[in-house]
Every structure is written in C-alpha cells, then in structure tokens.
Design a protein around this motif. Structure first.
Motif, PDB file in Angstrom:
ATOM      1  N   ALA A 133      51.704  32.493  29.515  1.00  0.00           N
ATOM      2  CA  ALA A 133      51.872  33.820  30.104  1.00  0.00           C
ATOM      3  C   ALA A 133      50.670  34.714  29.804  1.00  0.00           C
ATOM      4  O   ALA A 133      50.248  35.506  30.656  1.00  0.00           O
ATOM      5  CB  ALA A 133      53.154  34.465  29.594  1.00  0.00           C
ATOM      6  N   ALA A 134      50.113  34.596  28.604  1.00  0.00           N
ATOM      7  CA  ALA A 134      48.926  35.380  28.256  1.00  0.00           C
ATOM      8  C   ALA A 134      47.762  35.023  29.168  1.00  0.00           C
ATOM      9  O   ALA A 134      47.043  35.898  29.670  1.00  0.00           O
ATOM     10  CB  ALA A 134      48.553  35.148  26.787  1.00  0.00           C
ATOM     11  N   ASP A 135      47.565  33.730  29.411  1.00  0.00           N
ATOM     12  CA  ASP A 135      46.492  33.292  30.305  1.00  0.00           C
ATOM     13  C   ASP A 135      46.709  33.792  31.728  1.00  0.00           C
ATOM     14  O   ASP A 135      45.776  34.252  32.389  1.00  0.00           O
ATOM     15  CB  ASP A 135      46.392  31.766  30.307  1.00  0.00           C
ATOM     16  N   MET A 136      47.937  33.705  32.222  1.00  0.00           N
ATOM     17  CA  MET A 136      48.221  34.169  33.584  1.00  0.00           C
ATOM     18  C   MET A 136      48.008  35.674  33.694  1.00  0.00           C
ATOM     19  O   MET A 136      47.534  36.178  34.713  1.00  0.00           O
ATOM     20  CB  MET A 136      49.656  33.811  33.975  1.00  0.00           C
ATOM     21  N   ASN A 137      48.317  36.392  32.640  1.00  0.00           N
ATOM     22  CA  ASN A 137      48.130  37.845  32.646  1.00  0.00           C
ATOM     23  C   ASN A 137      46.654  38.212  32.761  1.00  0.00           C
ATOM     24  O   ASN A 137      46.286  39.126  33.497  1.00  0.00           O
ATOM     25  CB  ASN A 137      48.727  38.438  31.374  1.00  0.00           C
ATOM     26  N   ILE A 138      45.821  37.483  32.033  1.00  0.00           N
ATOM     27  CA  ILE A 138      44.380  37.736  32.090  1.00  0.00           C
ATOM     28  C   ILE A 138      43.837  37.380  33.464  1.00  0.00           C
ATOM     29  O   ILE A 138      43.000  38.106  34.029  1.00  0.00           O
ATOM     30  CB  ILE A 138      43.645  36.941  30.991  1.00  0.00           C
ATOM     31  N   LEU A 139      44.301  36.275  34.034  1.00  0.00           N
ATOM     32  CA  LEU A 139      43.860  35.858  35.364  1.00  0.00           C
ATOM     33  C   LEU A 139      44.175  36.944  36.396  1.00  0.00           C
ATOM     34  O   LEU A 139      43.321  37.325  37.204  1.00  0.00           O
ATOM     35  CB  LEU A 139      44.553  34.548  35.745  1.00  0.00           C
ATOM     36  N   HIS A 148      37.472  29.961  31.789  1.00  0.00           N
ATOM     37  CA  HIS A 148      38.220  29.015  30.956  1.00  0.00           C
ATOM     38  C   HIS A 148      39.617  28.769  31.532  1.00  0.00           C
ATOM     39  O   HIS A 148      40.089  27.624  31.578  1.00  0.00           O
ATOM     40  CB  HIS A 148      38.328  29.566  29.531  1.00  0.00           C
ATOM     41  N   ILE A 149      40.270  29.816  31.983  1.00  0.00           N
ATOM     42  CA  ILE A 149      41.625  29.683  32.538  1.00  0.00           C
ATOM     43  C   ILE A 149      41.600  28.889  33.838  1.00  0.00           C
ATOM     44  O   ILE A 149      42.499  28.082  34.099  1.00  0.00           O
ATOM     45  CB  ILE A 149      42.247  31.078  32.750  1.00  0.00           C
ATOM     46  N   ILE A 150      40.573  29.078  34.658  1.00  0.00           N
ATOM     47  CA  ILE A 150      40.450  28.321  35.911  1.00  0.00           C
ATOM     48  C   ILE A 150      40.365  26.827  35.623  1.00  0.00           C
ATOM     49  O   ILE A 150      40.989  26.007  36.293  1.00  0.00           O
ATOM     50  CB  ILE A 150      39.224  28.798  36.715  1.00  0.00           C
ATOM     51  N   ARG A 151      39.592  26.473  34.595  1.00  0.00           N
ATOM     52  CA  ARG A 151      39.483  25.055  34.226  1.00  0.00           C
ATOM     53  C   ARG A 151      40.816  24.527  33.698  1.00  0.00           C
ATOM     54  O   ARG A 151      41.172  23.363  33.959  1.00  0.00           O
ATOM     55  CB  ARG A 151      38.386  24.861  33.175  1.00  0.00           C
ATOM     56  N   LYS A 152      41.544  25.346  32.993  1.00  0.00           N
ATOM     57  CA  LYS A 152      42.797  24.921  32.370  1.00  0.00           C
ATOM     58  C   LYS A 152      43.943  24.862  33.376  1.00  0.00           C
ATOM     59  O   LYS A 152      44.806  23.968  33.305  1.00  0.00           O
ATOM     60  CB  LYS A 152      43.134  25.911  31.246  1.00  0.00           C
ATOM     61  N   TYR A 153      43.964  25.823  34.319  1.00  0.00           N
ATOM     62  CA  TYR A 153      45.057  25.916  35.293  1.00  0.00           C
ATOM     63  C   TYR A 153      44.492  26.068  36.709  1.00  0.00           C
ATOM     64  O   TYR A 153      44.617  27.136  37.327  1.00  0.00           O
ATOM     65  CB  TYR A 153      45.964  27.107  34.972  1.00  0.00           C
ATOM     66  N   PRO A 154      43.871  25.025  37.249  1.00  0.00           N
ATOM     67  CA  PRO A 154      43.223  25.155  38.565  1.00  0.00           C
ATOM     68  C   PRO A 154      44.196  25.476  39.700  1.00  0.00           C
ATOM     69  O   PRO A 154      43.844  26.209  40.624  1.00  0.00           O
ATOM     70  CB  PRO A 154      42.564  23.784  38.765  1.00  0.00           C
TER      71      PRO A 154
END
Length: 273
Positions: free
Chosen positions: A88-94, A125-131
């Motif tokens: 959720a933290a990663d999605m929030n930043i995205l 970094h998030i794009i690579r982790k959750y394309p």
C-alpha cells in the motif's frame, strides 16, 4: 488518493477503532521507512482501507509495535504492520507522483514539480517491482487527461479511467480472487472519482477548471441525481465486496463501505443547507 474511503469512527467499537488506527499508523511508519519523511506526508485513510481489505483476505503475518513518531513524540503509538502495508505504501507513492505530475502539467505548480523530483527515483523502483499496476496507473491518467481535453460531460466515461486504475491496485496477487477484487476496485474507483468531482465543483467553477458536472449543477434535481449516481455506483462495489471471503475486521470494512464513505458528502450537504 482523496480521503473519502474512511471509517465512521463514532460507530466503531473501541477495539475496532484501535485496530483501524493501528493499521493507519503502521502504514505511516512504512511510508517513512521505505520512502522517507516526504513519503510519510502522502498518508491517507484510503490506503488504510486497502491494507485492511487485503489483510482480511490473505491473513499475512502481522506484527504489533508501540513506537513514538514525529507527530506523536510524547506517547508511543500502537502499530500493525505486514507485507500489505509495504504494498500500500508503494501504491500510494506511485499515485502521488503521477498526481503531482498532473498538477505540474495543468497548473505549473512549483510544489508539484519539486514533489515529482523527490519521488522520481522511488517511482522507478516501484515500476520495476509492480509493472502491471504502474502500467495501469500511467494508462488511466493518460485517459483522464484525454477526457479533460475533450471537456467530457459523460460522467460514466469520465470516471471509467480512474475505475480501471483502482481495479489493478486492488489486485495484489493474481489468484482466484483477482476478478472479484478487480471489479470491486473498478466501482470503488468510479465512486471516488465521482465523489471528488462533486466535492470540487464549487472550487473548479471559481478556477474555471474542468469538471464533468460543470453544465449540470444549475439544473433542477442536480443534487438528487448526484446522490443517485453515487449510491448506484457504491451499490455495485458493495455487491462485489460481499462476494469476498472476508472474516477478520469485517465489521470495520463494512463500517467504511456502508457509512464512512458518505462522511464528507453528508458534511458538505449539511453545511450547504
């Protein structure tokens, strides 16, 4: 996001409120830990709902902490943290990065440009982790921009891109639950978009900004039509939610979906009256 997917706190039992706030504070800690102080500033209750829902479905190991934080330095705060908190933290930043990009492109806000620079490395970094999720966000925001350029007045067409965006964010794991979660996220995304357009209408009129309701607001029965659209869209979301095998924190989740999401709407209507 927008802060609409929140609990009706007075109706929660004490132990339910403690868990709800525990996940909220846990998400805050992970935003700080993974994305720094600026990441912590993007904290929303909307993403707390995502943590609650996915935790209820997948029941990951959840750790309990009591820690002080910058906002509450005097007293240790109860925190609940698991791997969904990191997601959720990663999605929030995205979402935050692309929202800032939209603000920069539309209004040339210097604060938005600076924010984009702060989160640019995190986004890569998030794009690579959750394309899959990152592609969905980029595609949806491009579609939203196109609807805005067209001055689209069809509320369903205007809301669909954000629905598609949220559909992918709610799918954490591609498994047998994914289609129900995707449908639920789609209708919740549409609800959030429509609610936000309604709540921002007066400010958008003053600034001469795009709003799909701009030509409707003076017509007779506008408020009733808006409520009907919101209620119908939320009904579709709730119908999908009730198909999910949630047990843990079900009372909190239902509190949010049946009552909490209307909190800001009702406050505005009461104020206008």
């Amino acid at each position: 996001m927008f802060g609409y997917v929140t609990a009706n706190k007075p109706e929660l039992k004490i132990r339910e409120f403690v868990r709800y706030k525990g996940f909220y504070c846990g998400l805050c800690r992970q935003l700080h830990r993974n994305h720094g102080r600026f990441g912590q500033l993007t904290l929303t209750y909307d993403m707390t709902f995502l943590v609650l829902l996915l935790t209820s479905l997948y029941e990951p190991e959840t750790r309990e902490y009591k820690k002080r934080c910058l906002i509450h330095p005097a007293k240790k705060q109860f925190m609940l943290i698991n791997e969904v908190s990191d997601y959720a933290a990663d999605m929030n930043i995205l979402l935050t990065h692309d929202h800032l990009q939209d603000d920069w492109e539309d209004e040339k806000k210097i604060s938005a440009l600076l924010g984009m620079k702060v989160f640019a490395g995190k986004k890569r970094h998030i794009i690579r982790k959750y394309p899959r999720q990152a592609e969905a966000v980029a595609h949806a925001l491009a579609e939203l921009a196109e609807r805005e350029r067209e001055n689209c007045r069809d509320i369903d067409a205007a809301a669909r891109p954000f629905g598609s965006l949220m559909a992918e964010l709610f799918v954490w794991k591609e498994d047998p639950l994914q289609e129900i979660l995707r449908a639920f996220g789609f209708y919740m995304g549409k609800f959030i978009y429509i609610m936000d357009a309604y709540m921002d209408l007066e400010e958008d009129k003053k600034k001469d900004c795009y709003n799909p309701f701009m030509e409707e607001w003076e017509k007779d029965g506008f408020e009733e039509r808006i409520h009907g659209i919101l209620d119908g869209t939320l009904h579709m979301a709730v119908a999908e939610f009730e198909k999910l095998p949630c047990e843990q924190d079900l009372a909190i989740l239902r509190n949010i979906l049946y009552e909490g999401v209307w909190t800001k709407y009702e406050r505005k209507r009461n104020y206008d009256e």
